[in-house]
Design a protein around this motif. Structure first.
Motif, PDB file in Angstrom:
ATOM      1  N   ASP A  67       1.198   3.716  -8.514  1.00 31.24           N
ATOM      2  CA  ASP A  67       1.939   4.024  -9.738  1.00 31.24           C
ATOM      3  C   ASP A  67       3.210   3.177  -9.735  1.00 31.24           C
ATOM      4  OD1 ASP A  67       3.398   5.016 -11.834  1.00 31.24           O
ATOM      5  OD2 ASP A  67       3.052   7.128 -11.381  1.00 31.24           O
ATOM      6  N   TRP A  68       3.257   2.165 -10.596  1.00 30.88           N
ATOM      7  CA  TRP A  68       4.383   1.238 -10.603  1.00 30.88           C
ATOM      8  C   TRP A  68       5.672   1.890 -11.097  1.00 30.88           C
ATOM      9  CZ3 TRP A  68       4.999  -3.385  -8.471  1.00 30.88           C
ATOM     10  CH2 TRP A  68       3.852  -4.054  -8.034  1.00 30.88           C
ATOM     11  N   GLN A  69       5.565   2.945 -11.894  1.00 26.50           N
ATOM     12  CA  GLN A  69       6.765   3.580 -12.442  1.00 26.50           C
ATOM     13  C   GLN A  69       7.512   4.380 -11.379  1.00 26.50           C
ATOM     14  OE1 GLN A  69       5.439   5.780 -15.886  1.00 26.50           O
ATOM     15  NE2 GLN A  69       5.649   3.997 -17.220  1.00 26.50           N
ATOM     16  N   THR A  70       6.791   5.174 -10.589  1.00 27.69           N
ATOM     17  CA  THR A  70       7.437   6.009  -9.574  1.00 27.69           C
ATOM     18  C   THR A  70       7.609   5.275  -8.243  1.00 27.69           C
ATOM     19  OG1 THR A  70       5.292   6.910  -8.882  1.00 27.69           O
ATOM     20  CG2 THR A  70       6.492   8.092 -10.618  1.00 27.69           C
ATOM     21  N   ARG A  71       6.741   4.310  -7.954  1.00 21.84           N
ATOM     22  CA  ARG A  71       6.782   3.537  -6.709  1.00 21.84           C
ATOM     23  C   ARG A  71       6.787   4.432  -5.463  1.00 21.84           C
ATOM     24  NH1 ARG A  71      11.101  -1.402  -7.900  1.00 21.84           N
ATOM     25  NH2 ARG A  71      10.024  -2.248  -9.700  1.00 21.84           N
ATOM     26  N   ASN A  72       6.069   5.535  -5.549  1.00 21.33           N
ATOM     27  CA  ASN A  72       6.039   6.437  -4.398  1.00 21.33           C
ATOM     28  C   ASN A  72       4.697   6.413  -3.669  1.00 21.33           C
ATOM     29  OD1 ASN A  72       4.447   7.690  -6.252  1.00 21.33           O
ATOM     30  ND2 ASN A  72       5.571   9.623  -6.308  1.00 21.33           N
ATOM     31  N   THR A  73       3.778   5.558  -4.103  1.00 20.26           N
ATOM     32  CA  THR A  73       2.489   5.458  -3.436  1.00 20.26           C
ATOM     33  C   THR A  73       2.133   3.994  -3.217  1.00 20.26           C
ATOM     34  OG1 THR A  73       1.828   7.439  -4.672  1.00 20.26           O
ATOM     35  CG2 THR A  73       0.102   6.290  -3.450  1.00 20.26           C
ATOM     36  N   PRO A  74       2.758   3.330  -2.243  1.00 26.39           N
ATOM     37  CA  PRO A  74       2.409   1.938  -1.952  1.00 26.39           C
ATOM     38  C   PRO A  74       1.028   1.852  -1.319  1.00 26.39           C
ATOM     39  CG  PRO A  74       3.963   2.760  -0.331  1.00 26.39           C
ATOM     40  CD  PRO A  74       3.830   3.837  -1.363  1.00 26.39           C
ATOM     41  N   ILE A  75       0.231   0.904  -1.781  1.00 31.01           N
ATOM     42  CA  ILE A  75      -1.133   0.778  -1.261  1.00 31.01           C
ATOM     43  C   ILE A  75      -1.327  -0.519  -0.471  1.00 31.01           C
ATOM     44  CG2 ILE A  75      -2.193   2.261  -2.989  1.00 31.01           C
ATOM     45  CD1 ILE A  75      -2.919  -0.201  -4.582  1.00 31.01           C
ATOM     46  N   GLU A  76      -0.462  -1.497  -0.694  1.00 24.50           N
ATOM     47  CA  GLU A  76      -0.546  -2.733   0.080  1.00 24.50           C
ATOM     48  C   GLU A  76       0.800  -3.443   0.043  1.00 24.50           C
ATOM     49  OE1 GLU A  76      -4.016  -5.756   0.194  1.00 24.50           O
ATOM     50  OE2 GLU A  76      -2.517  -6.693  -1.121  1.00 24.50           O
ATOM     51  N   SER A  77       1.161  -4.047   1.162  1.00 20.80           N
ATOM     52  CA  SER A  77       2.408  -4.796   1.248  1.00 20.80           C
ATOM     53  C   SER A  77       2.138  -6.128   1.933  1.00 20.80           C
ATOM     54  CB  SER A  77       3.465  -4.002   2.034  1.00 20.80           C
ATOM     55  OG  SER A  77       4.683  -4.713   2.098  1.00 20.80           O
ATOM     56  N   VAL A  78       2.731  -7.173   1.398  1.00 16.46           N
ATOM     57  CA  VAL A  78       2.559  -8.518   1.958  1.00 16.46           C
ATOM     58  C   VAL A  78       3.932  -9.082   2.308  1.00 16.46           C
ATOM     59  CG1 VAL A  78       1.775 -10.873   1.545  1.00 16.46           C
ATOM     60  CG2 VAL A  78       0.432  -8.952   0.684  1.00 16.46           C
ATOM     61  N   LEU A  79       4.082  -9.493   3.553  1.00 20.43           N
ATOM     62  CA  LEU A  79       5.288 -10.185   3.990  1.00 20.43           C
ATOM     63  C   LEU A  79       5.018 -11.677   3.855  1.00 20.43           C
ATOM     64  CD1 LEU A  79       8.114 -10.186   5.281  1.00 20.43           C
ATOM     65  CD2 LEU A  79       7.007 -10.183   7.512  1.00 20.43           C
ATOM     66  N   GLN A  80       5.627 -12.278   2.839  1.00 14.64           N
ATOM     67  CA  GLN A  80       5.406 -13.690   2.564  1.00 14.64           C
ATOM     68  C   GLN A  80       6.497 -14.530   3.221  1.00 14.64           C
ATOM     69  OE1 GLN A  80       4.769 -14.587  -1.564  1.00 14.64           O
ATOM     70  NE2 GLN A  80       3.551 -12.764  -1.934  1.00 14.64           N
ATOM     71  N   ILE A  81       6.094 -15.427   4.083  1.00 13.01           N
ATOM     72  CA  ILE A  81       7.040 -16.343   4.716  1.00 13.01           C
ATOM     73  C   ILE A  81       7.126 -17.559   3.807  1.00 13.01           C
ATOM     74  CG2 ILE A  81       7.481 -17.842   6.687  1.00 13.01           C
ATOM     75  CD1 ILE A  81       5.734 -14.420   6.913  1.00 13.01           C
ATOM     76  N   PHE A 136      -0.103  -5.822   5.117  1.00 15.50           N
ATOM     77  CA  PHE A 136       0.050  -4.508   5.755  1.00 15.50           C
ATOM     78  C   PHE A 136      -0.446  -3.417   4.807  1.00 15.50           C
ATOM     79  CE2 PHE A 136       3.224  -7.288   7.541  1.00 15.50           C
ATOM     80  CZ  PHE A 136       3.183  -7.020   8.901  1.00 15.50           C
ATOM     81  N   LYS A 137      -0.890  -2.322   5.411  1.00 18.21           N
ATOM     82  CA  LYS A 137      -1.291  -1.151   4.642  1.00 18.21           C
ATOM     83  C   LYS A 137      -0.336  -0.009   4.977  1.00 18.21           C
ATOM     84  CE  LYS A 137      -5.047   2.126   3.763  1.00 18.21           C
ATOM     85  NZ  LYS A 137      -6.434   2.523   4.111  1.00 18.21           N
ATOM     86  N   PRO A 138       0.505   0.410   4.027  1.00 20.65           N
ATOM     87  CA  PRO A 138       1.421   1.530   4.285  1.00 20.65           C
ATOM     88  C   PRO A 138       0.654   2.862   4.287  1.00 20.65           C
ATOM     89  CG  PRO A 138       2.172   0.146   2.453  1.00 20.65           C
ATOM     90  CD  PRO A 138       0.739  -0.195   2.711  1.00 20.65           C
ATOM     91  N   ILE A 139       0.895   3.676   5.316  1.00 24.35           N
ATOM     92  CA  ILE A 139       0.310   5.026   5.357  1.00 24.35           C
ATOM     93  C   ILE A 139       1.428   6.031   5.623  1.00 24.35           C
ATOM     94  CG2 ILE A 139      -1.930   4.197   6.176  1.00 24.35           C
ATOM     95  CD1 ILE A 139      -1.125   5.287   8.960  1.00 24.35           C
TER      96      ILE A 139
END
Length: 364
Positions: A213-227, A240-243
């Motif tokens: 949900d982009w509005q609340t941003r309380n359920t991240p499903i994937e994160s990418v650390l871009q160098i 990364f997968k946030p749990i």
């Protein structure tokens, strides 16, 4: 840099070729391909994109020596300046320790005071700590809280009040500095403020998170650390997968996020899209020149249009269209002209006048 009469010249020394390299001929790393010894680095992201979770994950791996998403790590002592949300930071540390079953306490200490980079007393504390503990990494989270009173849009202030103190830490202690910063609001992602925030960094990393949900941003499903910037290396990414996990050791109802490594992420396509967009943007000044020339002369041949646009491949079979200055560049019977953008194209046979518009198409 300090002047010749400064008391700070104690840390200035000369080097010979190869003395700063290891036996393999490369600079020593802290985290393979991410953080190198005695360098300046930055992690940035928009608000809510778990940049602090990411920086915490990095330092916990550095403090324990565990591999970081497949990248080798050399253990070293870390000082973390948690300038905001110190209570949350402690909870996240405990959650990470419980999940991985290893303690960070022997090699990681944090400060819950917003140490100011431009305050010599604060920076003296940091340098003394790094020297006394043989520290290899210091993190300032966030730049906003550690640079109060600094105009982030003024390059001179940023260089004197941010980059100069970071450089002195690096030179005097041999430690690497990592600054956690916010992302700007421009069309293209970059650190907030002037370019002086970005250019001195040896390593520039951006966190990009996908939410359910982009509005609340309380359920991240994937994160990418871009160098995005690593001297001598092409851009790459780590996924990364946030749990969400419980933290009963901190509080019976406490929960927080843990980042599970998911391997490499493909950021090449995105980089290529940016380059393509920049090439298109570079043509805009030529389109304005083309409109001005058409308004002056009335019409042009395809070759003349190609010369203005610096595109020798342009032919009558590939007409151009532009909304530049409220005008549309059109092709009428092999000739090029300009008309107001709000004129509806004619469907009848072309006339000999400019009103007989026949054909519209995209920019070459």
């Amino acid at each position: 840099m300090p002047n010749t009469n400064s008391e700070y010249n104690d840390y200035i020394k000369t080097w010979k070729a190869g003395e700063r390299m290891n036996a393999k001929g490369t600079q020593d790393f802290i985290v393979e391909d991410l953080l190198f010894v005695k360098t300046q680095a930055m992690i940035y992201a928009p608000t809510g994109h778990i940049k602090t979770f990411t920086s915490r994950d990095v330092v916990c791996h550095v403090a324990t020596g565990l591999d970081f998403n497949g990248k080798k790590v050399k253990q070293t002592n870390v000082l973390y300046v948690a300038a905001e949300g110190a209570d949350e930071f402690e909870k996240r540390l405990i959650a990470w320790e419980d999940y991985y079953g290893i303690s960070t306490r022997d090699h990681l200490e944090f400060v819950d005071v917003p140490l100011q980079l431009h305050d010599e007393g604060h920076m003296r504390f940091v340098r003394k700590w790094l020297i006394a503990h043989n520290g290899g990494l210091v993190v300032f989270d966030t730049a906003e809280k550690c640079t109060i009173g600094t105009d982030e849009n003024a390059p001179t202030q940023v260089n004197l009040r941010v980059n100069a103190p970071l450089e002195r830490i690096k030179q005097e202690t041999g430690a690497t500095t990592l600054l956690v910063h916010h992302q700007g609001t421009g069309k293209y992602p970059r650190p907030r403020g002037c370019t002086a925030w970005e250019t001195p960094n040896d390593t520039l990393m951006r966190v990009q998170t996908t939410f359910l949900d982009w509005q609340t941003r309380n359920t991240p499903i994937e994160s990418v650390l871009q160098i995005e910037k690593q001297r001598g290396m092409p851009p790459f990414g780590l996924k990364f997968k946030p749990i969400r996990v419980d933290v009963p050791r901190y509080h019976e109802d406490a929960t927080t996020l843990i980042l599970l490594p998911q391997g490499m992420a493909d950021v090449k396509a995105q980089s290529e899209r940016k380059q393509s967009k920049r090439k298109q943007m570079r043509k805009i000044p030529y389109l304005f020149r083309l409109v001005a020339l058409l308004e002056k002369r009335g019409d042009l041949t395809a070759k003349e249009v190609a010369d203005v646009l610096h595109d020798g491949k342009l032919t009558t079979a590939k007409p151009a269209l532009s909304k530049a200055k409220g005008k549309t560049i059109v092709n009428v019977g092999g000739k090029w002209g300009v008309r107001a953008s709000d004129v509806v194209p004619q469907t009848a046979q072309p006339e000999t006048t400019d009103a007989g518009v026949r054909e519209l198409a995209g920019v070459a």
